[in-house]
Design an enzyme around this catalytic site. Structure first.
Site, PDB file in Angstrom:
ATOM      1  N   PHE A  72      41.411   2.899   5.201  1.00  0.00           N
ATOM      2  CA  PHE A  72      41.385   2.648   6.652  1.00  0.00           C
ATOM      3  C   PHE A  72      39.951   2.486   7.194  1.00  0.00           C
ATOM      4  N   TYR A  94      42.797  20.132   2.077  1.00  0.00           N
ATOM      5  CA  TYR A  94      41.991  18.925   2.366  1.00  0.00           C
ATOM      6  C   TYR A  94      40.621  19.319   2.909  1.00  0.00           C
ATOM      7  N   GLU A 131      40.812  11.628  -0.854  1.00  0.00           N
ATOM      8  CA  GLU A 131      42.188  11.885  -0.439  1.00  0.00           C
ATOM      9  C   GLU A 131      42.043  12.438   0.970  1.00  0.00           C
ATOM     10  N   ASN A 179      40.013   9.482  13.715  1.00  0.00           N
ATOM     11  CA  ASN A 179      39.899   8.047  13.970  1.00  0.00           C
ATOM     12  C   ASN A 179      41.287   7.438  14.198  1.00  0.00           C
ATOM     13  N   LYS A 186      49.657   8.842   9.170  1.00  0.00           N
ATOM     14  CA  LYS A 186      48.868   9.572  10.157  1.00  0.00           C
ATOM     15  C   LYS A 186      49.525   9.406  11.525  1.00  0.00           C
ATOM     16  N   LEU A 187      49.228  10.336  12.441  1.00  0.00           N
ATOM     17  CA  LEU A 187      50.028  10.436  13.660  1.00  0.00           C
ATOM     18  C   LEU A 187      50.241   9.102  14.408  1.00  0.00           C
ATOM     19  N   ALA A 217      39.076  22.125   2.889  1.00  0.00           N
ATOM     20  CA  ALA A 217      38.289  22.932   1.940  1.00  0.00           C
ATOM     21  C   ALA A 217      37.628  22.027   0.897  1.00  0.00           C
ATOM     22  N   LYS A 266      36.807  18.865   1.342  1.00  0.00           N
ATOM     23  CA  LYS A 266      35.725  18.125   2.003  1.00  0.00           C
ATOM     24  C   LYS A 266      34.516  19.047   2.228  1.00  0.00           C
ATOM     25  N   THR A 287      34.231  15.143   7.686  1.00  0.00           N
ATOM     26  CA  THR A 287      35.188  15.344   8.769  1.00  0.00           C
ATOM     27  C   THR A 287      34.863  16.578   9.611  1.00  0.00           C
ATOM     28  N   ASP A 288      35.350  16.576  10.843  1.00  0.00           N
ATOM     29  CA  ASP A 288      35.184  17.775  11.687  1.00  0.00           C
ATOM     30  C   ASP A 288      36.054  18.933  11.202  1.00  0.00           C
ATOM     31  N   GLU A 289      37.041  18.638  10.333  1.00  0.00           N
ATOM     32  CA  GLU A 289      37.964  19.695   9.918  1.00  0.00           C
ATOM     33  C   GLU A 289      37.283  20.784   9.097  1.00  0.00           C
TER      34      GLU A 289
HETATM   35  P1  NAD Z   1      42.135   6.569   3.492  1.00  0.00           P
HETATM   36  O1  NAD Z   1      43.007   7.572   2.831  1.00  0.00           O
HETATM   37  O2  NAD Z   1      42.742   5.573   4.415  1.00  0.00           O
HETATM   38  O3  NAD Z   1      41.336   5.723   2.393  1.00  0.00           O
HETATM   39  C1  NAD Z   1      40.746   6.329   1.276  1.00  0.00           C
HETATM   40  C2  NAD Z   1      40.332   5.214   0.317  1.00  0.00           C
HETATM   41  O4  NAD Z   1      39.693   5.833  -0.811  1.00  0.00           O
HETATM   42  C3  NAD Z   1      41.502   4.407  -0.232  1.00  0.00           C
HETATM   43  O5  NAD Z   1      41.182   3.030  -0.245  1.00  0.00           O
HETATM   44  C4  NAD Z   1      41.668   4.925  -1.653  1.00  0.00           C
HETATM   45  O6  NAD Z   1      42.208   3.977  -2.551  1.00  0.00           O
HETATM   46  C5  NAD Z   1      40.235   5.295  -2.001  1.00  0.00           C
HETATM   47  N1  NAD Z   1      40.156   6.332  -3.045  1.00  0.00           N
HETATM   48  C6  NAD Z   1      40.877   7.485  -3.122  1.00  0.00           C
HETATM   49  N2  NAD Z   1      40.537   8.162  -4.223  1.00  0.00           N
HETATM   50  C7  NAD Z   1      39.583   7.436  -4.867  1.00  0.00           C
HETATM   51  C8  NAD Z   1      38.848   7.624  -6.063  1.00  0.00           C
HETATM   52  N3  NAD Z   1      39.036   8.707  -6.829  1.00  0.00           N
HETATM   53  N4  NAD Z   1      37.947   6.683  -6.416  1.00  0.00           N
HETATM   54  C9  NAD Z   1      37.769   5.561  -5.663  1.00  0.00           C
HETATM   55  N5  NAD Z   1      38.464   5.332  -4.519  1.00  0.00           N
HETATM   56  C10 NAD Z   1      39.344   6.263  -4.117  1.00  0.00           C
HETATM   57  O7  NAD Z   1      41.005   7.427   4.226  1.00  0.00           O
HETATM   58  P2  NAD Z   1      40.230   7.118   5.576  1.00  0.00           P
HETATM   59  O8  NAD Z   1      41.025   7.628   6.713  1.00  0.00           O
HETATM   60  O9  NAD Z   1      39.757   5.723   5.553  1.00  0.00           O
HETATM   61  O10 NAD Z   1      38.995   8.115   5.387  1.00  0.00           O
HETATM   62  C11 NAD Z   1      37.795   7.678   4.764  1.00  0.00           C
HETATM   63  C12 NAD Z   1      36.813   8.848   4.736  1.00  0.00           C
HETATM   64  O11 NAD Z   1      36.568   9.296   6.053  1.00  0.00           O
HETATM   65  C13 NAD Z   1      37.357  10.069   3.986  1.00  0.00           C
HETATM   66  O12 NAD Z   1      36.297  10.635   3.263  1.00  0.00           O
HETATM   67  C14 NAD Z   1      37.830  11.011   5.073  1.00  0.00           C
HETATM   68  O13 NAD Z   1      37.719  12.354   4.657  1.00  0.00           O
HETATM   69  C15 NAD Z   1      36.844  10.696   6.177  1.00  0.00           C
HETATM   70  N6  NAD Z   1      37.321  10.898   7.558  1.00  0.00           N
HETATM   71  C16 NAD Z   1      38.490  10.358   7.985  1.00  0.00           C
HETATM   72  C17 NAD Z   1      38.876  10.506   9.312  1.00  0.00           C
HETATM   73  C18 NAD Z   1      40.162   9.911   9.848  1.00  0.00           C
HETATM   74  O14 NAD Z   1      40.542  10.211  10.980  1.00  0.00           O
HETATM   75  N7  NAD Z   1      40.855   9.061   9.111  1.00  0.00           N
HETATM   76  C19 NAD Z   1      38.053  11.220  10.204  1.00  0.00           C
HETATM   77  C20 NAD Z   1      36.856  11.774   9.726  1.00  0.00           C
HETATM   78  C21 NAD Z   1      36.494  11.584   8.402  1.00  0.00           C
HETATM   79  O1  DAU Z   2      39.781  15.397  12.286  1.00  0.00           O
HETATM   80  C1  DAU Z   2      39.517  14.414  11.321  1.00  0.00           C
HETATM   81  C2  DAU Z   2      40.697  14.300  10.396  1.00  0.00           C
HETATM   82  O2  DAU Z   2      41.719  13.631  11.136  1.00  0.00           O
HETATM   83  C3  DAU Z   2      40.395  13.532   9.117  1.00  0.00           C
HETATM   84  O3  DAU Z   2      39.456  14.250   8.386  1.00  0.00           O
HETATM   85  C4  DAU Z   2      41.675  13.324   8.291  1.00  0.00           C
HETATM   86  O4  DAU Z   2      41.389  12.520   7.173  1.00  0.00           O
HETATM   87  C5  DAU Z   2      42.694  12.633   9.167  1.00  0.00           C
HETATM   88  O5  DAU Z   2      43.913  12.513   8.461  1.00  0.00           O
HETATM   89  C6  DAU Z   2      42.933  13.420  10.455  1.00  0.00           C
HETATM   90  O6  DAU Z   2      43.569  14.689  10.170  1.00  0.00           O
HETATM   91  P1  DAU Z   2      44.755  15.253  11.099  1.00  0.00           P
HETATM   92  O7  DAU Z   2      45.544  16.223  10.322  1.00  0.00           O
HETATM   93  O8  DAU Z   2      44.232  15.676  12.426  1.00  0.00           O
HETATM   94  O9  DAU Z   2      45.558  13.854  11.320  1.00  0.00           O
HETATM   95  P2  DAU Z   2      47.124  13.505  11.360  1.00  0.00           P
HETATM   96  O10 DAU Z   2      47.218  12.110  11.880  1.00  0.00           O
HETATM   97  O11 DAU Z   2      47.798  13.841  10.088  1.00  0.00           O
HETATM   98  O12 DAU Z   2      47.653  14.488  12.492  1.00  0.00           O
HETATM   99  C7  DAU Z   2      47.120  14.478  13.817  1.00  0.00           C
HETATM  100  C8  DAU Z   2      47.809  15.576  14.584  1.00  0.00           C
HETATM  101  O13 DAU Z   2      49.195  15.200  14.792  1.00  0.00           O
HETATM  102  C9  DAU Z   2      47.860  16.906  13.849  1.00  0.00           C
HETATM  103  O14 DAU Z   2      47.722  17.962  14.803  1.00  0.00           O
HETATM  104  C10 DAU Z   2      49.251  16.948  13.217  1.00  0.00           C
HETATM  105  C11 DAU Z   2      50.099  16.153  14.199  1.00  0.00           C
HETATM  106  N1  DAU Z   2      51.210  15.366  13.620  1.00  0.00           N
HETATM  107  C12 DAU Z   2      50.947  14.548  12.559  1.00  0.00           C
HETATM  108  C13 DAU Z   2      51.944  13.790  11.988  1.00  0.00           C
HETATM  109  C14 DAU Z   2      51.667  12.904  10.795  1.00  0.00           C
HETATM  110  C15 DAU Z   2      52.469  15.413  14.191  1.00  0.00           C
HETATM  111  O15 DAU Z   2      52.694  16.141  15.192  1.00  0.00           O
HETATM  112  N2  DAU Z   2      53.443  14.649  13.633  1.00  0.00           N
HETATM  113  C16 DAU Z   2      53.256  13.854  12.554  1.00  0.00           C
HETATM  114  O16 DAU Z   2      54.211  13.197  12.069  1.00  0.00           O
END
Ligand code: NAD
Ligand code: DAU
Length: 355
Positions: free
Chosen positions: A10, A158, A82, A188, A197-198, A160, A162, A132-134
């Site tokens: 993503f 997750y 992941e 994001n 994701k939500l 832990a 990160k 991540t902020d987590e």
């Molecule tokens: P995502 O799960 O959508 O994408 C992860 C990508 O990494 C995928 O393309 C997957 O194929 C690849 N990947 C997984 N394991 C791999 C490996 N062993 N070697 C090579 N490639 C591998 O994740 P995202 O939401 O795009 O998040 C990207 C980064 O940003 C992550 O490190 C995540 O912790 C961080 N992050 C995400 C969010 C969010 O809200 N999505 C917020 C803050 C930080």
């Molecule tokens: O804060 C940054 C993190 O945000 C990133 O590091 C993670 O990679 C990313 O997945 C995201 O984590 P969250 O756990 O916050 O995202 P998620 O979209 O899974 O859930 C957002 C909120 O919504 C959370 O409080 C759980 C809730 N939720 C999620 C799903 C999938 C629901 O209530 N219903 C759902 O079906």
């Protein structure tokens, strides 16, 4: 050129697409193509020679060493991970492997490559770790937003994993002087987000006439940032950030989950009304909570605003409108990512929540 990992996911895909609209610098994209990695996100780059795709694992030191020697990148941005909390609760092993072991191996091969560079190239080299902020844990309603000095208190497998990777990054700066920088970003949302994701899950379920699962009481708070604003922040950190530093990135946009779900439903009511003219919000259902569910995240981004001049461009209203529009306009993408594996995961996650 630069090397990014996880560029078919993503945030990585959004970063890559934005990068190549603003620069001609080539990008090597190392991605294992896990369930979350999708080359369809990058289909517009099919004939673009500036994008060099390498399928592979960041744990594979032989491969990463070969790529570094061959392409001699000036920077690495590590998106690969992941990333889904619910999956980490069901099956943490892969999170330890990719997020901890993978980051460690990538750091080791990077250190070996970096040590071969000449002085100037060595000084200018950058390794950006996307985190991540987590890692900071959960806030009470009256607590100040997380700044860069907040202590680490990760609560899920997750977060832990990160946190562990962030500590390795820090150690490689202090011990070896490797020019690393870490970004810790909030939630994001935007195009190409996998519908586990939500926000994309709610859009996709709403359109399919399915229930919209809200965990617990729906009052958990997240700080939402449009993905392209995150990508702009990463570009700034790469160009102007200080090695050894961390930068928190957030949207100043705290919202309870239930409000997010209502906003998406209201937008769909306008943009794509249900055939029976009923409101999408009637599909909302409260389900069993996520174990160890963090109550509130909020990011203090003053450091990156002050030092690098970053500010988000999108408001939540403009960003969520663009996002819902994108999912409506890209229903083939949605259909294609909902493969057998996706359906198996959704069934498993929600069967246990008695949806
Ligand atoms: P995502 O799960 O959508 O994408 C992860 C990508 O990494 C995928 O393309 C997957 O194929 C690849 N990947 C997984 N394991 C791999 C490996 N062993 N070697 C090579 N490639 C591998 O994740 P995202 O939401 O795009 O998040 C990207 C980064 O940003 C992550 O490190 C995540 O912790 C961080 N992050 C995400 C969010 C969010 O809200 N999505 C917020 C803050 C930080
Ligand atoms: O804060 C940054 C993190 O945000 C990133 O590091 C993670 O990679 C990313 O997945 C995201 O984590 P969250 O756990 O916050 O995202 P998620 O979209 O899974 O859930 C957002 C909120 O919504 C959370 O409080 C759980 C809730 N939720 C999620 C799903 C999938 C629901 O209530 N219903 C759902 O079906």
């Amino acid at each position: 050129m630069i090397l990014i990992t996880g560029g078919a996911g993503f945030i990585g895909a959004n970063f890559l697409l934005d990068w190549l609209t603003q620069s001609d610098e080539e990008v090597i994209n190392l991605d294992v193509l896990s369930y979350a990695g999708n080359l369809e996100n990058l289909v517009s780059l099919n004939d673009d020679k500036r994008h060099i795709f390498a399928q592979g694992d960041i744990c594979d030191s032989t491969l990463t060493a070969r790529l570094l020697t061959k392409y001699q990148p000036r920077a690495i941005i590590n998106f690969a991970a992941e990333s889904h909390v619910d999956r980490s609760i069901q099956d943490p092993e892969e999170f330890i492997q990719t997020n901890i072991v993978g980051t460690f191996r990538l750091l080791e091969t990077t250190r070996a490559y970096w040590s071969t560079l000449e002085n100037k190239a060595k000084q200018n080299f950058r390794f950006i770790h996307i985190s991540t902020d987590e890692v900071y844990g959960s806030l009470a309603s009256e607590d100040e937003a997380f700044d860069e000095d907040h202590r680490y208190e990760p609560n899920s497998p997750y977060s832990a994993s990160k946190a562990a990777s962030d500590h390795l990054i820090r150690a490689y700066y202090h011990t070896y002087g490797l020019p690393v920088l870490t970004t810790n970003c909030s939630n994001n949302y935007g195009p190409y987000q996998f519908p586990e994701k939500l926000i994309p899950l709610i859009i996709v379920n709403a359109l399919a006439g399915k229930l919209l699962p809200v965990y617990g009481d729906g009052q958990q708070i997240r700080d939402w940032l449009y993905v392209k604003d995150h990508c702009a922040a990463i570009r700034l950190v790469l160009e102007a950030g200080t090695p050894g530093e961390t930068y928190n990135i957030g949207g100043r946009n705290e919202k309870p989950n239930i409000d997010i779900v209502h906003t998406v439903c209201a937008l769909l009511d306008t943009l794509y009304p249900r055939a029976d003219d009923k409101r999408y919000q009637q599909q909302i259902t409260f389900v069993t909570d996520r174990p160890g569910h963090d109550r509130r995240y909020a990011i203090n981004s003053k450091k990156i605003e002050r030092e690098l001049g970053w500010k988000p461009i999108e408001t939540f209203e403009t960003g969520i409108h663009k996002t819902v529009r994108w999912y409506l306009d890209n229903q083939i993408w949605v259909r294609n990512v909902q493969s057998g594996t996706y359906r198996k995961w959704i069934d498993k996650n929600h069967k246990e929540r008695a949806l």
